[in-house]
Design an enzyme around this catalytic site. Structure first.
Site, PDB file in Angstrom:
ATOM      1  N   HIS A 172       0.870  -1.349   0.076  1.00 49.77           N
ATOM      2  CA  HIS A 172       0.027   0.046  -0.027  1.00 49.77           C
ATOM      3  C   HIS A 172       0.721   1.288   0.008  1.00 49.77           C
ATOM      4  CE1 HIS A 172      -4.249  -1.470   0.475  1.00 49.77           C
ATOM      5  NE2 HIS A 172      -3.796  -2.401   1.061  1.00 49.77           N
ATOM      6  N   LYS A 220      -9.385  14.054   3.914  1.00 47.86           N
ATOM      7  CA  LYS A 220      -8.602  12.860   3.945  1.00 47.86           C
ATOM      8  C   LYS A 220      -7.286  13.095   4.934  1.00 47.86           C
ATOM      9  CE  LYS A 220      -7.075  13.791  -0.334  1.00 47.86           C
ATOM     10  NZ  LYS A 220      -6.976  12.341  -1.078  1.00 47.86           N
ATOM     11  N   ARG A 221      -6.763  11.956   5.487  1.00 46.06           N
ATOM     12  CA  ARG A 221      -5.701  12.039   6.670  1.00 46.06           C
ATOM     13  C   ARG A 221      -4.755  13.299   6.060  1.00 46.06           C
ATOM     14  NH1 ARG A 221      -5.308   8.380  10.887  1.00 46.06           N
ATOM     15  NH2 ARG A 221      -3.620   9.533  11.397  1.00 46.06           N
ATOM     16  N   LYS A 263       0.135  14.653   0.878  1.00 41.29           N
ATOM     17  CA  LYS A 263      -1.152  14.924   0.370  1.00 41.29           C
ATOM     18  C   LYS A 263      -1.498  16.310   0.140  1.00 41.29           C
ATOM     19  CE  LYS A 263      -3.424  10.870   2.622  1.00 41.29           C
ATOM     20  NZ  LYS A 263      -4.448  10.228   1.584  1.00 41.29           N
ATOM     21  N   THR A 305      -8.609   6.558  -2.834  1.00 39.06           N
ATOM     22  CA  THR A 305      -9.945   5.981  -2.885  1.00 39.06           C
ATOM     23  C   THR A 305     -11.164   7.184  -2.939  1.00 39.06           C
ATOM     24  OG1 THR A 305     -10.389   4.937  -0.869  1.00 39.06           O
ATOM     25  CG2 THR A 305      -9.644   3.683  -2.478  1.00 39.06           C
ATOM     26  N   LYS A 337     -14.887   8.118  -4.756  1.00 43.72           N
ATOM     27  CA  LYS A 337     -16.233   8.643  -4.406  1.00 43.72           C
ATOM     28  C   LYS A 337     -16.547   9.801  -4.895  1.00 43.72           C
ATOM     29  CE  LYS A 337     -14.291   6.532  -0.039  1.00 43.72           C
ATOM     30  NZ  LYS A 337     -13.616   7.082   1.269  1.00 43.72           N
TER      31      LYS A 337
END
Ligand SMILES: *Cc1c(COP(=O)(O)O)cnc(C)c1O
Length: 815
Positions: free
Chosen positions: A363, A554-555, A560, A662, A666
């Site tokens: 991952h 998101k985290r 990110k 992911t 969505k």
């Protein structure tokens, strides 16, 4: 299990609302012991769950009997995380009972929407990896694969986040406080788990391990219902128990506290989820958790296999075990131990069975997230496993040397033992060599895996690495969260979309239809109004639903790049103030996400988002065109409200660093436009959407790698971009933190000094892409067409597709 007929079915099959209402009142009376006139909303919730659960159980037993009868292969999904969220609506939807239950509750004067929100989120995961496991469980049931999920029944899941004066505060999460009506305790399914102790050599390859410490793993089962209740699978979570709950000797001697010591030690094993995402926890308790759940799960799998098939050697034909990341990788050594020491196979045969049974999903490529354990710790807790790992390693390295073409550095990169500095066990390499399949989670990530972490092992075993691009379940992430959009899609594309999401392509033909566009826009407006109400209720902030909802949830992690978004917000704020006459597109920038408690910069980024929000939201000069909000406590239930309300989805990680994502899927499914980098699954989203229906910007993964290799100087880039330079200066100057002007010196200093995440390098491209988004927004018909095409073309990203690929290409359980 003894087959039995329909006589024991707990409830009639009828979905007549009147019968359902009677059922609900019966549960309330006889299971909860309350009269309808005094029942609380929580009592009604439990009563409804019990009615739904009974119907699930009937199907569950049918599925279990069917699997047994078919003598087929079972899939075992081992994961330290399952981020399932609420289960009631999931079960009601998949049983197709939503309207009927709604009617029954209306007749009883109970509001389904109100009680639904009282169900606690099962937050047994950090983020994407755990949510993937939850989507996979639902999809395996939906595509009719007999499967068990195995994990830990954490007493405290993911922490609850409060925002206090702009800072994240972590509070314990207590989802089990009022009991859990979904689970069934299985006292009969309990296994011994040992740690430490000594080893005696026995006959052949077998040894006898006498652990110094022992615990018991006790099973709790939750049924997972597939679409239209085609199949119900089991999520089996382990709780740690002491072997002797009370040390009687001590108790009788009057040492009542000492007598409970064992109990406390056991409790710690399944007490709390490690709330770190993409970083290695590295603590002894974490290794203990990993072994605890791996050993319990494998013992259970072998027991089930032997009781049905009688022969241990047929295991790979009847069981496929998927390792979700390296967290269960110690399973490779544990299966070897069980086969050799308990079932008396020789090493060679055990190794062959092991490799044919396991498959491993990688991952992350982030070096700080690759698990490894210090040899002294590993040896102390798991002495027999350490021996077996050395033996496996000797065999692998021998194989590598016999090829004759590998350099010594390559051999040492393949080793299960990291010999650089203090010696450590590499869990990724252990999972790789012990599996017949190693998959990445997007095309790009799989390619990078072959070039980086597993470059040398890939050369030794070139057929093992394969790709399985992630997906999300459309039942939860379209049908349940956005019922009106689902109904519109069904009108256009027919009833089959939930079993075949590719049928959404029928929406392509109506993307330019003015009437359909208006309906889609009206649905989005309703979803935005709902989110706006939630923000008003929880934060006292009023947001005009007519603004563009620009969402990054998101985290919180530097890769990110929430910080890129915030810096661009500051630059935009500055531009609006300088040029108030321009026709600015009204936007609200919405953020949500949790930071690992020990991750300093991530917590500072949360504070900065809140500091910027405070200044921007209070400024009358920009108030009508720019708002910023950080919503507390991001979890599955909050995502379910935010995703359908998004106009714009922010997927802006540094290229090469997000394995898949992911969240991106969505949002696309719910008709949001994506602004994103060519990272993770964004690459494949562009292929499916067409380049006109997604806004891509910034460097590619290979450009990032090249720039780092060339010696990147961020100050040069900053000097060349007046907007960026101004925004960074503003943050550094303390405009947003007057109470502590130097608060962001180090955070921004990091960008100036090294900028590992390439924020400066991508800034101008990102800002330009945002203005392109503004242009599209001004042409509302074009925007709506893009929105419809996003929904139309996301069929590929159904987790049913992903699971069918695992089923055919890794597990061999589907034709
Ligand atoms: C989907 C989801 C994630 C993963 O989001 P990414 O944007 O892919 O990182 C994390 N947390 C929750 C609650 C989710 O629903």
């Amino acid at each position: 299990m003894k087959p039995h007929g329909g006589a024991l079915e707990p409830t009639p099959k009828s979905s007549d609302p009147a019968l359902l209402a009677t059922d609900i009142v019966n549960r309330l009376t006889y299971r909860i012991g309350k009269d309808a006139t005094v029942a609380t909303q929580d009592d009604w919730l439990t009563a409804v769950i019990l009615v739904v659960r009974d119907r699930v159980v009937t199907k569950w037993m049918e599925s279990t009997r069917d699997t047994y009868r078919r003598e087929g292969k079972r899939v075992y999904y081992l994961s330290l995380e399952f981020l399932i969220g609420r289960l009631m609506r999931d079960a009601m939807t998949n049983l197709e009972l939503v309207d009927e239950l709604q009617q029954a509750l209306d007749d009883l004067g109970v509001d389904l929407d109100v009680i639904r929100q009282l169900e606690p989120d099962a937050a047994l995961g950090n983020g994407g990896l755990g949510r993937l496991a939850a989507c996979f469980m639902e999809s395996m049931a939906s595509v009719d694969i007999p499967a068990y999920g195995y994990g830990i029944r954490y007493q405290n899941g993911m922490f609850r986040q409060e925002i206090s004066d702009g800072w994240q505060v972590e509070l314990p999460e207590t989802w089990l406080e009022h009991g859990n009506p979904w689970e069934f305790g299985r006292r009969e399914s309990a296994y011994d788990i040992g740690f430490g102790g000594s080893i005696e050599t026995g006959e052949g390859d077998a040894c006898t391990w006498t652990p110094a410490e022992r615990f018991v793993a006790e099973a709790f089962d939750t049924p997972i219902v597939g679409w239209q209740a085609k199949r119900v699978n089991t999520l089996r979570l382990w709780r740690a128990e002491p072997v002797d709950p009370i040390l009687l000797g001590k108790f009788n001697a009057g040492d009542h506290i000492g007598a409970l010591r064992e109990s406390n030690k056991a409790e710690a094993l399944s007490r709390v989820l490690y709330p770190a995402d993409e970083t290695e926890a590295g603590q002894e308790l974490r290794l203990r958790q990993e072994y605890f759940f791996s050993s319990a799960s494998l013992q259970d799998i072998l027991r089930r296999h032997l009781s049905q098939f009688g022969r241990i050697t047929s295991l790979p034909d009847k069981a496929a075990i998927q390792l979700n990341d390296t967290h269960p990788a110690v399973s490779v050594a544990e299966l070897m131990r069980l086969l050799i020491d308990v079932h008396h196979l020789d090493f060679d045969l055990a190794w062959d069975i092991t490799k044919r049974t396991f498959a491993y999903t990688n991952h992350t490529l982030l070096p700080e997230a690759l698990e490894s354990w210090p040899i002294p710790l590993f040896e102390r807790l798991l002495p027999r496993h350490m021996q077996l790992i050395y033996a496996i390693n000797a065999r692998v390295l021998q194989e590598a040397r016999s090829v004759g073409t590998f350099e010594p550095e390559q051999i040492s990169a393949m080793s299960l033992i990291d010999e650089n500095g203090s010696r450590r066990v590499r869990m990724g390499n252990l999972a790789f060599v012990g599996a017949h399949s190693i998959n990445g989670v997007s095309g790009l990530h799989t390619d990078l895996m072959k070039q980086t972490v597993f470059r040398d092992l890939h050369q030794l075993y070139p057929l093992r690495i394969n790709n399985k691009t992630n997906g999300v379940t459309p039942r939860r992430w379209l049908m349940q969260v956005n019922p009106k959009l689902y109904n519109l899609a069904r009108e256009v594309a027919g009833d089959g979309i939930m079993t075949d999401l590719d049928r959404l392509t029928a929406l392509n033909d109506v993307a330019e239809d003015a009437q359909v566009q208006q309906r889609v826009a009206a649905i989005k407006a309703e979803n935005k109004a709902a989110l706006s109400n939630l923000i008003q209720d929880r934060m006292g902030l009023s947001i005009d639903p007519a603004m563009m909802f620009d969402i990054q949830i998101k985290r919180i992690h530097e890769y990110k790049r929430q910080l890129l978004n915030i810096v661009e917000t500051v630059a935009l704020y500055d531009e609006i103030r300088s040029h108030p006459e321009r026709p600015w597109v009204p936007r609200v920038k919405l953020f949500a996400g949790k930071a690992a408690a020990s991750y300093h910069n991530a917590k500072l980024i949360i504070k900065l988002a809140n500091d910027v929000a405070k200044v921007v939201n209070a400024d009358p000069a920009t108030r009508d065109v720019l708002k910023v909000a950080f919503l507390p406590n991001y979890n599955v239930s909050l995502a379910e409200v935010m995703v359908p309300a998004a106009d714009l989805s922010e997927q802006i990680s540094t290229a090469g660093m997000e394995a898949s994502g992911t969240g991106n899927m969505k949002f696309g499914l719910n008709g949001a436009l994506t602004i994103g980098t060519l990272d993770g699954a964004n690459v494949e989203m562009r292929e499916h959407l067409g380049a006109d229906n997604i806004v891509i910007f910034g460097m590619t993964a290979s450009e990032v790698a090249q720039k780092r290799a060339d010696g990147y100087v961020p100050e040069e880039v900053i000097a060349a971009s007046p907007e960026l330079a101004q925004a960074l200066r503003a943050i550094e100057s303390g405009i947003f933190s007057p109470d502590d002007p130097s608060r962001y010196h180090d955070l921004i200093g990091g960008i100036r000094m090294s900028d590992w995440f390439m924020l400066a390098a991508d800034f101008d491209a990102y800002a330009a892409a945002q203005r392109e988004v503004d242009d599209i927004w001004r042409d509302r018909s074009r925007w709506n067409a893009i929105s419809i095409r996003n929904t139309a073309r996301m069929g590929y990203f159904s987790s049913d597709r992903t699971i069918r690929q695992y089923g055919r290409e890794i597990w061999s359980v589907l034709p």
